[in-house]
Every structure is written in structure tokens, then in C-alpha cells.
Motif scaffolding. Structure first.
Motif, PDB file in Angstrom:
ATOM      1  N   LYS A 154       0.815  -1.208   0.000  1.00 47.63           N
ATOM      2  CA  LYS A 154       0.000   0.000   0.000  1.00 47.63           C
ATOM      3  C   LYS A 154       0.851   1.261   0.000  1.00 47.63           C
ATOM      4  O   LYS A 154       0.449   2.293  -0.550  1.00 47.63           O
ATOM      5  N   VAL A 211      -3.091   1.191  -2.547  1.00 46.38           N
ATOM      6  CA  VAL A 211      -4.160   0.235  -2.280  1.00 46.38           C
ATOM      7  C   VAL A 211      -3.527  -1.062  -1.792  1.00 46.38           C
ATOM      8  O   VAL A 211      -2.330  -1.297  -1.979  1.00 46.38           O
ATOM      9  N   GLN A 232      -7.103  -5.210  -3.176  1.00 49.46           N
ATOM     10  CA  GLN A 232      -7.757  -4.125  -3.910  1.00 49.46           C
ATOM     11  C   GLN A 232      -7.152  -3.966  -5.301  1.00 49.46           C
ATOM     12  O   GLN A 232      -7.864  -3.740  -6.284  1.00 49.46           O
TER      13      GLN A 232
END
Length: 310
Positions: A232, A237, A241
Motif C-alpha cells: 500500500k 491500495v 484491492q
């Protein structure tokens, strides 16, 4: 519609016989980049050099930010993660992309053993940024400009002339001190980049089937919490995701094939539940798959009748 988010670049530049290409990118009204130039974060095996002719470009190289002004040269070595974005709608830059192995010599002379061989083995790398105020800039700039202009003109015999200029450019970089020992791979930022590339490559290869966070963590390897945090920091993300977004992007391309049902597209992109696929597609694209397919069909009808290649 968002662009294809594939991180490892799939576009083929050059051919097997001529593995070198030169391109010029101009932005502004009436160009393919009316607002500003942008190429999303990616990597490729080729070496890439950029010469800014006008305006300013922001470069991200292995997560480090740089700004190039007119006359500056940016270089991406093979496998380096990078992103390019223009600062405003009025920029011009030239790009050189080449397979580094065209520098290779079969005869083990001094240059092959001390410069070219270590460069191909990733023990040496080219400096990332050169500016007009840097020592030896003119010696590096002149052969690069000749190479770029020859590659853009594409006159008879252009490839061998470009290759000669490329060798001259590489020699100038080495002689001026811009062929450097490769970065230590123990650096935290480089390890983060490599983890990121490993996970994204795994997603690209396996998105059509079941993919779990544990499987991605096993490829790095690290624990799942650490992978989520590290990934991330780079992508903005989590890996899951990113996986979902990647599947949706692949689905958007498959929807252009009207012989496939929406259920088939969902299944081909790793979604086992079509209702979940429709919900995530609308969340990311702003419309349902059926609406997206209708928009794509309308756009094709209103576009140029000249068929696309490939």
C-alpha cells in the motif's frame, strides 16, 4: 474509462531485427495528450532514455521523485520501476528505447569485459539524471541527439547509424563517469520495489483463477500484514484491492468482444459471483458492464472506420 493498469509494459517497441525505437511526444490541443503527458508506473526489460525538448516532466524512478527541465536527460535502466508525467499541457520530449543486448560483442575485448558485460549483468548501471550543468554533458548530449534525430527520420540505413550512435553514447557515458556500480540491493526502498513487482507479476499471471493474500505473501516471501502495509505504501491500495481493479480492467477489454456473455467475462477474470462482479465493476468504472459495453460500441461506431492492427 481508465487505462490498462498492467504494471509490466506489454507494448512491443522495435523488432527482433531492429530492437531500437525512437519516439517524440508532443502535448497540447490537437495532440493525443491535450492536458498533459502521462505514463503510469511500469517497468520493462529495455533501457529507456528521455530528452526534454520543451517544458518540464516529473519522473518517478524506483519510487524516487525527479523533475526534468528543458535539456535534461533521464535514463531508466532495464527493470527499473518508473512513471512519467508532464507538468502542464505544453511539453515535448524524445524517447529512446533499446534492448541492452544490442551493445553486446562476441569478442571479449576490454570494453566487453569491463563495461558492456557488467552493464548487461546489472553490475553496472547508467546514471538516472543528467543536466546541462553536469560535467561532460556535451559529450553525452551530442551522440544522443544524433541518435534521436536519425531514429526519427527513419531514412535508409537508419538502424545501423543509430547503433553506431548508441555505442558512441554509451562510451561517452562511461568515459564521463556516468556508468556506475549498481545500487546495493539491500536498500529498503529497492526491496519494497522488488516486492511490489513480484506481487503485481503474480497478479498478472494468475488473475483469472483463485488468488489469495497468502499466495501473494508466499511469493515475496513475508507475512500478510507486512505485505499489505508495504504494498500500500507503493500502490496506495492493498494487494487484494489491486487484484480486483486489475480484474476489472481486464474485464473492460473482454467486454468489447460481444460474443462473450457478461457471466463468461466475469468468470474469465476470476470472479466466481456475477453479482459481485457487476457491483465492483460499477464501483470502479462508474457504470455496469452492460452499460460499459454499450458505451464502447457507441464509441466504435463514431470513431474512424480505419481498422486497428492486431
Amino acid at each position: 474509462m481508465q487505462a490498462d493498469r498492467t504494471l509490466r509494459e506489454k507494448v512491443v517497441h522495435g523488432t527482433k531485427k531492429n530492437p531500437l525505437v525512437v519516439m517524440r511526444f508532443t502535448t497540447g490541443p490537437g495532440t493525443p495528450y491535450p492536458e498533459h503527458f502521462f505514463v503510469e508506473r511500469h517497468w520493462h526489460a529495455k533501457v529507456e532514455a528521455i530528452l526534454v525538448r520543451k517544458g518540464r516532466l516529473s519522473l518517478e524512478l524506483n519510487l524516487e521523485e525527479h523533475v526534468l527541465a528543458e535539456g535534461d536527460i533521464g535514463i531508466f535502466n532495464s527493470g527499473e520501476l518508473h512513471q512519467i508525467e508532464g507538468q502542464g499541457p505544453d511539453t515535448v520530449h524524445d524517447v529512446l528505447l533499446f534492448d541492452p543486448y544490442i551493445l553486446d560483442f562476441s569478442y571479449p575485448d576490454e570494453w566487453q569485459e569491463e563495461k558492456i558485460g557488467p552493464f548487461l549483468d546489472h553490475r553496472l548501471r547508467l546514471a538516472a539524471i543528467l543536466r546541462p550543468s553536469d560535467p561532460g554533458y556535451e559529450q553525452v548530449y551530442d551522440p544522443l541527439v544524433r541518435l534521436l534525430e536519425t531514429g526519427l527520420d527513419q531514412k535508409a540505413g537508419w538502424y545501423i547509424q543509430c547503433k553506431l550512435c548508441l555505442l558512441e553514447w554509451f562510451a561517452a557515458l562511461a568515459e564521463m563517469g556516468y556508468l556506475l556500480p549498481d545500487r546495493e540491493q539491500s536498500g529498503a526502498e529497492l526491496r519494497k520495489v522488488e516486492r511490489y513487482k513480484t506481487v503485481v507479476s503474480y497478479i498478472e499471471e494468475h488473475y483469472g483463477g483463485p488468488v489469495t493474500l497468502q499466495q501473494m505473501a508466499d511469493r515475496v516471501p513475508c507475512d500478510r500484514q507486512y505485505l499489505c502495509r508495504s504494498f500500500k505504501e507503493v500502490a496506495g491500495v492493498t494487494p487484494i484491492q489491486y487484484l480486483i481493479r486489475y480484474r476489472i480492467e481486464r474485464a473492460s477489454f473482454l467486454l468489447a468482444d460481444r460474443s462473450r456473455t457478461i457471466l463468461e467475462v466475469a468468470m474469465d477474470c476470476g470472479f466466481e459471483n456475477v453479482s459481485y462482479f457487476i457491483r465492483k465493476f460499477k464501483e470502479i468504472k462508474g457504470c455496469t458492464p452492460r452499460e460499459y459495453r454499450r458505451y464502447a460500441r457507441t464509441a466504435l461506431r463514431s470513431s474512424s472506420p480505419v481498422p486497428e492492427n492486431g
